[in-house]
Each structure stands twice: as C-alpha cells, then as structure tokens.
Design a protein around this motif. Sequence first.
Motif, short mmCIF file in Angstrom:
data_model
loop_
_atom_site.label_atom_id
_atom_site.label_comp_id
_atom_site.label_asym_id
_atom_site.label_seq_id
_atom_site.Cartn_x
_atom_site.Cartn_y
_atom_site.Cartn_z
N UNK A 121 0.82 -1.22 0.00
CA UNK A 121 0.00 0.00 0.00
C UNK A 121 0.85 1.26 0.00
N UNK A 122 2.03 1.23 0.63
CA UNK A 122 2.89 2.40 0.68
C UNK A 122 3.45 2.79 -0.69
N UNK A 123 3.40 1.88 -1.65
CA UNK A 123 3.89 2.16 -2.99
C UNK A 123 2.85 2.92 -3.83
N UNK A 124 1.61 2.92 -3.39
CA UNK A 124 0.53 3.56 -4.14
C UNK A 124 0.42 5.04 -3.82
N UNK A 125 0.15 5.83 -4.86
CA UNK A 125 -0.24 7.23 -4.69
C UNK A 125 -1.68 7.27 -5.19
N UNK A 126 -2.62 7.44 -4.28
CA UNK A 126 -4.04 7.35 -4.62
C UNK A 126 -4.74 8.71 -4.72
N UNK A 127 -4.06 9.76 -4.34
CA UNK A 127 -4.62 11.11 -4.41
C UNK A 127 -3.86 11.89 -5.49
N UNK A 128 -4.60 12.48 -6.43
CA UNK A 128 -3.95 13.16 -7.55
C UNK A 128 -3.10 14.35 -7.09
N UNK A 129 -3.51 15.08 -6.06
CA UNK A 129 -2.70 16.19 -5.56
C UNK A 129 -1.39 15.68 -4.97
N UNK A 130 -1.43 14.53 -4.28
CA UNK A 130 -0.20 13.91 -3.79
C UNK A 130 0.69 13.48 -4.95
N UNK A 131 0.07 13.00 -6.03
CA UNK A 131 0.82 12.60 -7.22
C UNK A 131 1.59 13.79 -7.79
N UNK A 132 0.93 14.95 -7.88
CA UNK A 132 1.61 16.14 -8.40
C UNK A 132 2.79 16.53 -7.50
N UNK A 133 2.61 16.43 -6.18
CA UNK A 133 3.72 16.71 -5.26
C UNK A 133 4.85 15.70 -5.45
N UNK A 134 4.49 14.44 -5.62
CA UNK A 134 5.48 13.38 -5.85
C UNK A 134 6.30 13.68 -7.11
N UNK A 135 5.64 14.09 -8.16
CA UNK A 135 6.33 14.37 -9.42
C UNK A 135 7.29 15.55 -9.27
N UNK A 136 6.97 16.46 -8.38
CA UNK A 136 7.87 17.62 -8.13
C UNK A 136 8.95 17.27 -7.11
N UNK A 137 8.90 16.05 -6.58
CA UNK A 137 9.91 15.63 -5.61
C UNK A 137 9.64 16.10 -4.20
N UNK A 138 8.38 16.49 -3.93
CA UNK A 138 8.05 17.02 -2.60
C UNK A 138 7.53 15.97 -1.64
N UNK A 139 7.31 14.74 -2.08
CA UNK A 139 6.98 13.65 -1.15
C UNK A 139 7.64 12.38 -1.60
#
Length: 139
Positions: A121-139
């Motif tokens: 479950x920790x490998x999943x990004x299920x919220x699109x706003x979290x996904x955008x942060x992930x792509x920017x390297x912020x999470x």
Amino acid sequence: MINKTIKDIRIIDIPKITDPRGNISVIEKSTLPFDIKRVYYLYDVPCDASRGGHAHKLQLEALIALSGSFEVKLNDGENVKTIMLNKPNKGLLIPVGVWRELENFSSGSVCLVMASDVFDEDDYIRDYNDFKLFKRGNI
C-alpha cells in the motif's frame, strides 16, 4: 524525483503462435523488462465504471486486454495520453510515476495486470494532488 513521462510508456509485443485451432500467446522471463512478482486481473467491470486512479512510486506494471477492450488514460503530471487495449498479444508497460485510469470497458473484457512487486500500500499514490507533489519531488 521521478521523471518518467508519457514517452516512457510503451506497447510490448506478446509473442503469438498462430494455429488454425486457436492462437497461443506466451509470456516468459524475456517478454517483460522486470520479473513478475504479482499477477491479478479485472473482470465484470461495468462499462461506466473506472478502475485504477493511482500511480506507483516503485512498481512497474504491464496490462493486457485478454478479452474485449478498455482504455487506459495515462498522465505524467504534464501530458495526458489515452491508449485503447484490445488485443491479447499487445501489452502496455507503465513505468513508475505515471498516473493511470482504466475506463470504457467493453462487455466481457478482462484486464490482466503483471506487476514487478507484491502488493504494498505504501507504494501507491491514490490522491492526484499527492501525485503532483510526488512528481515535483516534494513527497
């Protein structure tokens, strides 16, 4: 930072052996660029339903329409591309850091998913706003 993009998505050919009695497709270790650690499949999906709606941090996946058809909407945070899967000898390789949504399932469709790792479950990004942060390297 994950910098995989739409350009890293690719269609893979699944070897097909044609025979008048029926075709056979074979997936072996050399077919995919990863070792398969998990296999699951989606079926009986209503035509108006959507599946997916997530990205992975580390896991690679390959999708195949074993039967019927469905669309895979792919998003790398900047670009969006939709691919129709409708041939059991074609797979869609989705790299890490790409958001996917599966929609427009035809009646009787079956989506086979082969994953590079077991469920985490920790490998999943299920919220699109979290996904955008992930792509920017912020999470």
